[in-house]
Design a protein around this motif. Structure first.
Motif, PDB file in Angstrom:
ATOM      1  N   GLY A 121       1.670  -1.125   3.929  1.00  0.00           N
ATOM      2  CA  GLY A 121       0.276  -1.381   4.276  1.00  0.00           C
ATOM      3  C   GLY A 121      -0.041  -1.133   5.732  1.00  0.00           C
ATOM      4  O   GLY A 121      -1.157  -1.404   6.186  1.00  0.00           O
ATOM      5  N   LEU A 122       0.919  -0.578   6.466  1.00  0.00           N
ATOM      6  CA  LEU A 122       0.739  -0.409   7.911  1.00  0.00           C
ATOM      7  C   LEU A 122      -0.192   0.730   8.279  1.00  0.00           C
ATOM      8  O   LEU A 122      -0.727   0.766   9.392  1.00  0.00           O
ATOM      9  CB  LEU A 122       2.107  -0.192   8.569  1.00  0.00           C
ATOM     10  CG  LEU A 122       3.055  -1.385   8.521  1.00  0.00           C
ATOM     11  CD1 LEU A 122       4.457  -0.978   8.971  1.00  0.00           C
ATOM     12  CD2 LEU A 122       2.523  -2.506   9.404  1.00  0.00           C
ATOM     13  N   LEU A 123      -0.366   1.683   7.390  1.00  0.00           N
ATOM     14  CA  LEU A 123      -1.177   2.851   7.723  1.00  0.00           C
ATOM     15  C   LEU A 123      -2.613   2.759   7.198  1.00  0.00           C
ATOM     16  O   LEU A 123      -3.404   3.679   7.425  1.00  0.00           O
ATOM     17  CB  LEU A 123      -0.521   4.127   7.170  1.00  0.00           C
ATOM     18  CG  LEU A 123       0.849   4.491   7.751  1.00  0.00           C
ATOM     19  CD1 LEU A 123       1.370   5.778   7.114  1.00  0.00           C
ATOM     20  CD2 LEU A 123       0.777   4.639   9.265  1.00  0.00           C
ATOM     21  N   ASP A 124      -2.950   1.679   6.532  1.00  0.00           N
ATOM     22  CA  ASP A 124      -4.311   1.537   6.007  1.00  0.00           C
ATOM     23  C   ASP A 124      -5.329   1.649   7.139  1.00  0.00           C
ATOM     24  O   ASP A 124      -5.218   0.970   8.170  1.00  0.00           O
ATOM     25  CB  ASP A 124      -4.486   0.186   5.309  1.00  0.00           C
ATOM     26  CG  ASP A 124      -3.793   0.143   3.958  1.00  0.00           C
ATOM     27  OD1 ASP A 124      -3.218   1.163   3.557  1.00  0.00           O
ATOM     28  OD2 ASP A 124      -3.819  -0.933   3.314  1.00  0.00           O
ATOM     29  N   HIS A 125      -6.303   2.537   6.949  1.00  0.00           N
ATOM     30  CA  HIS A 125      -7.391   2.757   7.907  1.00  0.00           C
ATOM     31  C   HIS A 125      -6.869   3.252   9.266  1.00  0.00           C
ATOM     32  O   HIS A 125      -7.548   3.087  10.287  1.00  0.00           O
ATOM     33  CB  HIS A 125      -8.218   1.478   8.088  1.00  0.00           C
ATOM     34  CG  HIS A 125      -8.625   0.844   6.797  1.00  0.00           C
ATOM     35  ND1 HIS A 125      -9.495   1.456   5.918  1.00  0.00           N
ATOM     36  CD2 HIS A 125      -8.255  -0.332   6.211  1.00  0.00           C
ATOM     37  CE1 HIS A 125      -9.670   0.679   4.851  1.00  0.00           C
ATOM     38  NE2 HIS A 125      -8.919  -0.405   5.010  1.00  0.00           N
ATOM     39  N   ARG A 126      -5.695   3.854   9.255  1.00  0.00           N
ATOM     40  CA  ARG A 126      -5.108   4.403  10.479  1.00  0.00           C
ATOM     41  C   ARG A 126      -4.865   5.901  10.284  1.00  0.00           C
ATOM     42  O   ARG A 126      -4.607   6.373   9.176  1.00  0.00           O
ATOM     43  CB  ARG A 126      -3.764   3.722  10.785  1.00  0.00           C
ATOM     44  CG  ARG A 126      -3.843   2.215  11.017  1.00  0.00           C
ATOM     45  CD  ARG A 126      -4.431   1.875  12.368  1.00  0.00           C
ATOM     46  NE  ARG A 126      -3.594   2.344  13.467  1.00  0.00           N
ATOM     47  CZ  ARG A 126      -2.598   1.634  14.006  1.00  0.00           C
ATOM     48  NH1 ARG A 126      -2.302   0.420  13.539  1.00  0.00           N
ATOM     49  NH2 ARG A 126      -1.913   2.113  15.020  1.00  0.00           N
ATOM     50  N   PRO A 127      -4.919   6.688  11.379  1.00  0.00           N
ATOM     51  CA  PRO A 127      -4.605   8.114  11.264  1.00  0.00           C
ATOM     52  C   PRO A 127      -3.104   8.315  11.076  1.00  0.00           C
ATOM     53  O   PRO A 127      -2.288   7.602  11.683  1.00  0.00           O
ATOM     54  CB  PRO A 127      -5.074   8.686  12.604  1.00  0.00           C
ATOM     55  CG  PRO A 127      -4.965   7.533  13.556  1.00  0.00           C
ATOM     56  CD  PRO A 127      -5.305   6.305  12.745  1.00  0.00           C
TER      57      PRO A 127
END
Length: 320
Positions: A121-127
């Protein structure tokens, strides 16, 4: 003289590309030599751990010796060569990565390693980026991630993701520059004979359309386009070929290929142009005509938008 030590953990998960695991370690060893030569009091301390070891570690620290423990600065998830461990990573690994992130550790991935970060879940809404060949699967699995597989590397401060199988070189250079100096990174690149200039993953992208979607009507159109890509083809023509109404055909084509017919044809034409640029001495004007563009200027604009290079730059980089 006090040495500032940068502790980096490389996770050797099942199927990880061993040349990347060992190559990263050796890259930082080479960086250490350059730091010594340049009188820079910084050293990288590299450890390689498998998933079983990670499950036994303290959440906060790695034991370096009996007298001293040091927190990591960076954790790297290398690319994957075989298997699909990255699709469903071990719960212990995910929990440990989340704990490391809460301690301020920079988490990095290369290629399929991005799936492991995304599974946490670390990349949610992240590039983020991953290998261009994994784009479709990644987008379907993790739609909340702002994936840009054109990029070879995205440094988003606490999270770094790199694209292709060999992008561990780019990641390593980025980390060396971040923890030492840009000039150290450039010296390392010269020593390794690695290009440290700016580049993008899309330079290397190939258009490989999905053909196993099970929609026979769409597949018939795809086979037709593969042969007749240079011709003027309308939506009406393609719908008629599929024996479907235009709206139904459009809906089913997008569902099967994730592209509109016009986008699909454009991608196919640019791929054919790339093939001709690499394998022939034909002029750009002639190639544009052969792949279906009457306006050479329009062809160049589409080519640059798709590949990130002009046709001439592409030929210079890839033609033999």
């Amino acid at each position: 003289m006090t040495i500032s030590r940068i502790f980096i953990g490389i996770i050797d998960y099942p199927g990880a590309l061993q040349s990347a695991v060992q190559g990263l370690r050796e890259m930082f060893v080479a960086a250490n030599r350059i730091c010594v030569q340049q009188n820079l009091n910084i050293a990288f301390d590299i450890e390689i751990y498998n998933v079983e070891q990670v499950a036994t570690f303290s959440n906060k620290t790695f034991l370096k010796d009996k007298q001293q423990s040091n927190s990591l600065h960076v954790v790297i998830l290398p690319p994957c060569l075989e298997g699909e461990y990255y699709i469903c990573p071990d719960q212990h690994l995910k929990a440990w990565l989340l704990e490391q992130r809460s301690q301020g550790v920079i988490l990095c991935s290369v290629c399929a390693g991005a799936f492991i970060l995304a599974a946490c879940g670390l990349l949610d809404h992240r590039p983020a980026t991953t290998h261009w060949g994994l784009t479709e699967r990644f987008n379907k699995t993790y739609p909340k991630v702002h994936l840009d597989s054109n990029k070879i590397l995205i440094n988003d401060t606490d999270l770094m993701t790199a694209g292709g199988l060999m992008a561990w070189l780019d990641l390593g250079l980025e980390l060396v520059a971040q923890f030492t100096q840009a000039r150290i990174m450039r010296l390392l690149g010269k020593y390794l004979i690695v290009d440290t200039g700016s580049r993008e993953q899309r330079y290397y992208r190939s258009f490989v359309p999905a053909l196993n979607h099970g929609d026979q009507a769409v597949l018939t159109v795809q086979h037709h386009l593969q042969v007749n890509f240079a011709k003027n083809i309308s939506m009406r023509d393609l719908a008629a070929l599929s024996c479907l109404g235009e709206r139904t055909f459009l809906r089913r084509f997008v569902k099967a290929t994730e592209l509109k017919p016009s986008q699909y044809l454009q991608q196919l034409r640019i791929q054919k142009a790339c093939d001709r640029i690499e394998s022939s001495h034909d002029s750009v004007e002639l190639i544009a005509t052969k792949v279906g563009y009457e306006d050479v200027s329009a062809f160049r604009k589409v080519f640059i938008k798709t590949m990130g290079l002009t046709p001439r730059e592409f030929r210079h980089r890839f033609a033999h």
